[in-house]
Write a protein that holds these residues in place. Structure first.
Motif, PDB file in Angstrom:
ATOM      1  N   HIS A  33       0.936  -1.318  -0.080  1.00  0.00           N
ATOM      2  CA  HIS A  33      -0.040   0.208   0.006  1.00  0.00           C
ATOM      3  C   HIS A  33       0.827   1.272  -0.114  1.00  0.00           C
ATOM      4  O   HIS A  33       2.036   1.297   0.490  1.00  0.00           O
ATOM      5  CB  HIS A  33      -0.568  -0.054   1.106  1.00  0.00           C
ATOM      6  N   HIS A  83      -6.463  -3.538   6.672  1.00  0.00           N
ATOM      7  CA  HIS A  83      -5.819  -2.724   5.655  1.00  0.00           C
ATOM      8  C   HIS A  83      -6.558  -2.997   4.246  1.00  0.00           C
ATOM      9  O   HIS A  83      -6.546  -2.341   3.217  1.00  0.00           O
ATOM     10  CB  HIS A  83      -4.243  -3.021   5.524  1.00  0.00           C
ATOM     11  N   HIS A 182      -2.688  -3.103  -3.671  1.00  0.00           N
ATOM     12  CA  HIS A 182      -4.052  -3.004  -2.828  1.00  0.00           C
ATOM     13  C   HIS A 182      -4.969  -2.681  -4.067  1.00  0.00           C
ATOM     14  O   HIS A 182      -6.228  -3.352  -4.080  1.00  0.00           O
ATOM     15  CB  HIS A 182      -3.911  -1.733  -2.067  1.00  0.00           C
ATOM     16  N   ASP A 193      -3.445   2.195  -4.958  1.00  0.00           N
ATOM     17  CA  ASP A 193      -2.330   2.016  -4.395  1.00  0.00           C
ATOM     18  C   ASP A 193      -1.636   0.497  -4.314  1.00  0.00           C
ATOM     19  O   ASP A 193      -2.335  -0.205  -4.724  1.00  0.00           O
ATOM     20  CB  ASP A 193      -2.054   2.451  -2.619  1.00  0.00           C
TER      21      ASP A 193
HETATM   22 ZN    ZN Z   1      -4.170   0.637   0.605  1.00  0.00          ZN
END
Ligand code: ZN
Length: 288
Positions: A33, A83, A182, A193
């Motif tokens: 990320h 996340h 991600h 990201d």
């Molecule tokens: Zn992320």
């Protein structure tokens, strides 16, 4: 780096308040990320939530890597961090439970305003000179953000080097089967990201080339043609001609968008038949 007791000895450790349960199985995916910011300590504190006096109750990660290469571990690798959000990779869904999340300090995309300045995701303006001073950038489109091209600040080598060390240690210690962005696992189509400035291939290569970790795959199309070569111009391999949804495959080779596979027979044995399938219609079987 090495891993001991699900932590990296020698780097700063503080435990985020935003973590799920201790997990029984080791992580099998690494999700990469960016933080959407320039300030590493601020992102670290935000992702630690109440443990760092921050109001955030909804997100965390395992490690945050600052632009100078400093790493902060904020969750042990045997705890679920938050996340990945709604996410899928192969046959696995909800990747938080199966993954390690690493956050690289980087602001992500900035929009050019046509007058030589750029505006970040928070509406803050930067001159081209300021971006160059901060390490440079590259221009690239991202339809998830809008039309045209965006400026993506580069990742300093010190930061990437720490990331590579960390991922190498994780791959050596856990049965990691995939290293993903991600962006590619986000099922809502929002995430961008770690973006085009991130050297994703350098990280994926850490899984090894002649690696036996490429997981088995499964057919996701209703019927998938099995062909004699890597292209739609090749004749179907008959029998079976087509493979049914859910058929498991062993991937032996990849070429462009095509994969050379050996389908399993219904009784679970690898069949004697081999052939080529379009890889858009197969997905890795992820067992966690
Ligand atoms: Zn992320």
């Amino acid at each position: 780096m090495r891993i001991e007791n699900h932590r990296i000895p020698g780097i700063w450790f503080g435990q985020s308040a935003n973590l799920g349960a201790r997990r029984q199985n080791p992580p099998v995916i690494i999700v990469l990320h960016y933080t959407t910011g320039w300030n590493g300590a601020a992102s670290r504190d935000w992702l630690m939530g109440a443990a760092a006096g921050a109001a955030n109750r909804g997100s965390s990660a395992h490690v945050v890597i600052d632009r100078d290469g400093t790493a902060w571990q904020i969750a042990p690798f045997n705890r679920t961090a938050w996340h990945a959000g709604p996410s899928r990779y192969g046959t696995l869904e909800g990747l938080n439970a199966f993954s390690v999340g690493i956050e690289f300090v980087n602001p992500g995309w900035l929009k050019p305003n046509g007058l030589g300045d750029f505006t970040d995701a928070y509406g803050k303006r930067f001159s081209e000179r300021a971006l160059k001073k901060a390490g440079g950038y590259q221009m690239a489109p991202q339809p998830r953000v809008g039309s045209g091209s965006f400026a993506w600040p580069l990742y300093p080598e010190a930061q990437i080097a720490t990331g590579v060390d960390l991922v190498q240690a994780l791959v050596g210690f856990y049965p990691i089967k995939a290293i993903v962005s991600h962006e590619e696992i986000d099922t809502r189509g929002w995430k961008t990201d770690p973006g085009p400035a991130f050297p994703m291939e350098r990280f994926r290569a850490l899984l090894g080339e002649a690696d036996d970790r490429e997981p088995a795959a499964v057919v996701t199309a209703g019927r998938l043609n099995l062909r004699g070569g890597p292209g739609a111009v090749f004749e179907k391999v008959v029998p079976p001609g087509t493979l049914l949804k859910g058929t498991r495959l062993k991937i032996m080779q990849r070429q462009g968008d095509w994969a050379f596979v050996a389908p399993e027979s219904p009784d679970g044995r690898e069949g004697a038949v081999t052939g080529w399938v379009h890889a858009a219609y197969i997905a890795p079987v992820m067992e966690a």
